[in-house]
Enzyme design. Sequence first.
Site, PDB file in Angstrom:
ATOM      1  N   TYR A   1       6.798 -10.240   6.400  1.00 26.58           N
ATOM      2  CA  TYR A   1       6.702  -8.814   6.686  1.00 26.58           C
ATOM      3  C   TYR A   1       7.436  -8.482   7.981  1.00 26.58           C
ATOM      4  O   TYR A   1       7.552  -9.322   8.889  1.00 26.58           O
ATOM      5  CB  TYR A   1       5.239  -8.388   6.840  1.00 26.58           C
ATOM      6  CG  TYR A   1       4.464  -8.292   5.543  1.00 26.58           C
ATOM      7  CD1 TYR A   1       4.428  -7.110   4.816  1.00 26.58           C
ATOM      8  CD2 TYR A   1       3.766  -9.394   5.052  1.00 26.58           C
ATOM      9  CE1 TYR A   1       3.703  -7.018   3.633  1.00 26.58           C
ATOM     10  CE2 TYR A   1       3.044  -9.314   3.872  1.00 26.58           C
ATOM     11  CZ  TYR A   1       3.019  -8.119   3.169  1.00 26.58           C
ATOM     12  OH  TYR A   1       2.308  -8.038   2.000  1.00 26.58           O
TER      13      TYR A   1
ATOM     14  N   ASP B   1       0.825  -1.203   0.000  1.00 26.67           N
ATOM     15  CA  ASP B   1       0.000   0.000   0.000  1.00 26.67           C
ATOM     16  C   ASP B   1       0.861   1.255   0.000  1.00 26.67           C
ATOM     17  O   ASP B   1       2.091   1.189   0.080  1.00 26.67           O
ATOM     18  CB  ASP B   1      -0.928  -0.004   1.223  1.00 26.67           C
ATOM     19  CG  ASP B   1      -1.902  -1.159   1.195  1.00 26.67           C
ATOM     20  OD1 ASP B   1      -2.543  -1.358   0.148  1.00 26.67           O
ATOM     21  OD2 ASP B   1      -2.022  -1.861   2.215  1.00 26.67           O
TER      22      ASP B   1
END
Length: 560
Positions: free
Chosen positions: A233, A133
């Site tokens: 992540y 994002d």
Amino acid sequence: MDQQQDYSEWSSESLVERVTILEKQLREQTARYAQLSKSPLPDSKRRKVKSVRQFDPSKYSTRFIALKFAYLGQRYNGLEYHANNTTRFPTIEEELWKALSKAKLVFPTSDSSLNDREPIWDACEYSKCGRTDKGVSAFGQVISLRVRSNRPVSTAKREHIPEETDAGNEEYKNTPDADIAPSQAPPFDPIKDEIPYPQILNRLLPPEIRILAWCPFPSASFSARFSCTERCYKYFFTQPAFAPIPAPLEFLDAQNPHKQRNEGWLDTGAMSEAAQKFKGSHDFRNFCKVDPSKQIDNFRRLINHAKIVRVTPKRNGPPGHSELASFHERRPPGMDPLEPAQVYAFEVQGSGFLWHQVRHMVAILFLIGQGLEKPCLVDDLLDIEKTPRKPVYDMADAAPLVLEDCKFSPELQWVYLGDDTGSGVGVAKNGLKGDGKYGIGGAVDELWKVWRKHKIDETLAASLLDLTIRGQGDASTGPREAGPRRLQTDTALKIEKKTSDSQRVFLGGDSPRHVGQYTPVLKRHRMETVDQINSKYLKRKGLDPPALDEDEIADAADEG
């Protein structure tokens, strides 16, 4: 040279006549200059216009490859480009497309010339692994696509191609039927003689985006999106999370007047306990943002690893190559390469993630770390029968989140910058200097500039902060009192009256948010159920419920 005319004795009629003559001369002179400007210049003085050579894709072969790259996402509007969606910042895909098209590595299907602004991936067999994002970075992002190859078109069919190359590249497309005798051309090495894709693209990309490696032989069925088996992540944060108030000035806990808030500090032990609860297969509908346009009804995801880790000084100090043996002899005597720092990270690995899932997970961990919630909150939110509707809460900031790695099965064979592929260091036969990793224009050189700029900014800000703290007097650094605090200065009294009723909540940004009196997550307003959100969307759009297959479900599970 004529002397200056004296008009003081002239009559009005004479002056008018003189002006008329001068105007006529001026018009004639202007006309002569205009005529001269229209006449063609002699060939010796004419500026030669360089003709633009037309690019003919049919003269080149292509191959299917994978690229691994990294980027710092704070200045970009995410990875994915959306047509007809003008944004303040460009996307990573737009920058990639501009570099690929400028280097003539891609062949769009459009009849017009190569468009270096709007990505056209139709004819490139393009796929991406993780759709980060806005503001999110990546250190191991992967894409796959078909690009131009150095392999001569006249030999692409004739020469033997390794078995893995046949599978992944269909004997290199765009090859004509004509052949030449084998003795007229040397054998083509699919790695050593190929276009140095990372080096070429790194010369055209912004310094925050670096191609790290390329895979010459992905299988014919390889997809950067669907072939990925695990995404990793990391979410970085500091300890303390924000500037704490010294002990004598700390505010009292509204729930317990005999306890100080201890704001700014995180209980990493409680966060670690809560992080462990994410491991396994769970329904994460309360840890994501629901996108009704995808009509997803399966929110179960498998988390293989979830842990709070201390980022060691080695990882947080100067760049790692300064610790290599080859650099030791150049380090000045007495220089310590390690720099201690209180930096932590939340590591999470899973087969797939829902939209904003990682940032929702981190937000809950921060509430637990600040003592506003208990670790059992994770159990309650994962229990869909107990909590069928998601409570309203803010997700964590985007900037500290990084897509660190993407794993595939079978594992891809990468050719990294600096690997010995036959060119060596120096001037390669492709005209590029160096190995693409070190030296002028190398990836290390460009990233060092980025690192140094931020390091100097950090040093200056830290020095100013230290100067400010040390100049506040004894009232800010006195010993902690036992029991309820007694404020001893007018300044401290003003601070308490202004902010003691407002809870500061850390969500990963540069500063905490003032939320007033804190409301526990499970006591907050609940959103509608997923079924209600999806059905309302279909009704509003006048659509029938779609039948999602596994690929579409996976497509919606790539955004952390």
